[in-house]
Design an enzyme around this catalytic site. Sequence first.
Site, PDB file in Angstrom:
ATOM      1  N   TYR A   1       9.875 -56.922 -94.619  1.00  0.00           N
ATOM      2  CA  TYR A   1       9.144 -56.703 -93.372  1.00  0.00           C
ATOM      3  C   TYR A   1       8.385 -55.389 -93.473  1.00  0.00           C
ATOM      4  O   TYR A   1       8.953 -54.364 -93.885  1.00  0.00           O
ATOM      5  CB  TYR A   1      10.116 -56.623 -92.186  1.00  0.00           C
ATOM      6  CG  TYR A   1       9.445 -56.158 -90.898  1.00  0.00           C
ATOM      7  CD1 TYR A   1       8.988 -57.080 -89.967  1.00  0.00           C
ATOM      8  CD2 TYR A   1       9.247 -54.796 -90.636  1.00  0.00           C
ATOM      9  CE1 TYR A   1       8.361 -56.665 -88.797  1.00  0.00           C
ATOM     10  CE2 TYR A   1       8.618 -54.377 -89.476  1.00  0.00           C
ATOM     11  CZ  TYR A   1       8.175 -55.302 -88.561  1.00  0.00           C
ATOM     12  OH  TYR A   1       7.543 -54.892 -87.424  1.00  0.00           O
TER      13      TYR A   1
ATOM     14  N   GLU B   1       2.102 -56.539 -87.798  1.00  0.00           N
ATOM     15  CA  GLU B   1       3.290 -56.906 -88.562  1.00  0.00           C
ATOM     16  C   GLU B   1       2.951 -57.879 -89.686  1.00  0.00           C
ATOM     17  O   GLU B   1       2.095 -58.748 -89.508  1.00  0.00           O
ATOM     18  CB  GLU B   1       4.329 -57.595 -87.668  1.00  0.00           C
ATOM     19  CG  GLU B   1       4.992 -56.714 -86.648  1.00  0.00           C
ATOM     20  CD  GLU B   1       6.030 -57.487 -85.854  1.00  0.00           C
ATOM     21  OE1 GLU B   1       7.026 -56.879 -85.439  1.00  0.00           O
ATOM     22  OE2 GLU B   1       5.854 -58.700 -85.659  1.00  0.00           O
TER      23      GLU B   1
END
Length: 397
Positions: A109, A197
């Site tokens: 991530y 993101e």
Amino acid sequence: MNIHEYQAKVILAEFGVPIPPWILAANGEEAAQAFEKLSVPVAVVKAQVHAGGRGKGGGVKLARTAAEAAAVAQGIMAKPLVTPQTGPQGVRVNQVMLTPAVEIAHEYYIGMVLNRTKACPMVIASAEGGVEIEEVAKKSPEKIFSELCDPVLGLYPFQARQIAFSLGFTGPVVDVAVKILQGIAQAYLQYDCTILEINPLVLTKSGELLALDSKISFDDNAVYRHESLYTNMKDETEIPATEIRAKQIGLSYVSMDGNIGCMVNGAGLAMATMDIIKYAGGQPANFLDVGGGVTKDQVREAFKLILSDARVKAILVNIFGGIAHCDVIAEGVRNAVQEIGLHVPVVVRLEGTHVEEGKKILETSTLNVITAIDMKDAAEKVVAAAQRVVAEQPIGN
């Protein structure tokens, strides 16, 4: 403003982030054509909606033939997609994206948000990709790494390398990771994002780093600096009609899941009103801030917005008159009710500038309005009124 995954990929690619090929499809036939054009053994068919958790809701599926791609796409678009972020009503899927399936060795991530404590952008990264970063932060905070980012110069190379090493990258992959990290920082700053993101960023079994899924939201206050982006990427089919209408008339409106409509002046008072409604045992149906310089016409339109929601069983008008005068609010409420009728109970609490004039307008209007002396009294009365309406409705309504 939120954008779709495929649109986020376009922006990320502009900043050198490696993106797998993808093709959009608006129906089963186009999905079959996209599968053939990709020429891969397995494709991923992904619903394009402004909501996370698509996989859990059945919005991300595999296809191994063109016919299967068509069937999967039709199935995804045939009914509303329900995810943890859409609410039980779900959202309509107007298009899907097809992209090659890849063999994943590891998921990561990486993202950027604003660190409000430091008043500075911040890069967040974790080797625990593919899951919600909030869950990682809750269960394993030591697995999250972060670096503050210079709001003018972006992420420095040494910072990007430090994050790359923290994620466990070695060899040539480190340089690719550094480029990706600096790229998302540049994109975040250049486009005035509120969140960016990549989840997951994957390392494939062949040694490639690829951004498989991405999410970007922009700061609406910066629209004047990116008008073409907003014109080309804003999807109004993803925005409730009430919110679009509210913006057109200069009001702040957000739909919620309850059955008590709220009309309040000031964002802080609006949030406090929603809190006290919940404290009294009710559920707010909306956040509606009419602001300080509200006019009678805007109040009338605000009332119409609230009543356009069939779930609303009672309305609370909570006004603390400062810049907004209580008599103006009262006139707007009276005009709205006279124009469109009143089919649910209305509780009004007025305080502040011209409060006596406002109360007099309501008292002499012959409207069936319930008055309240303070916020606690108003919340208790509107919750009780909503409960009475629900109890009186026939079963099934």
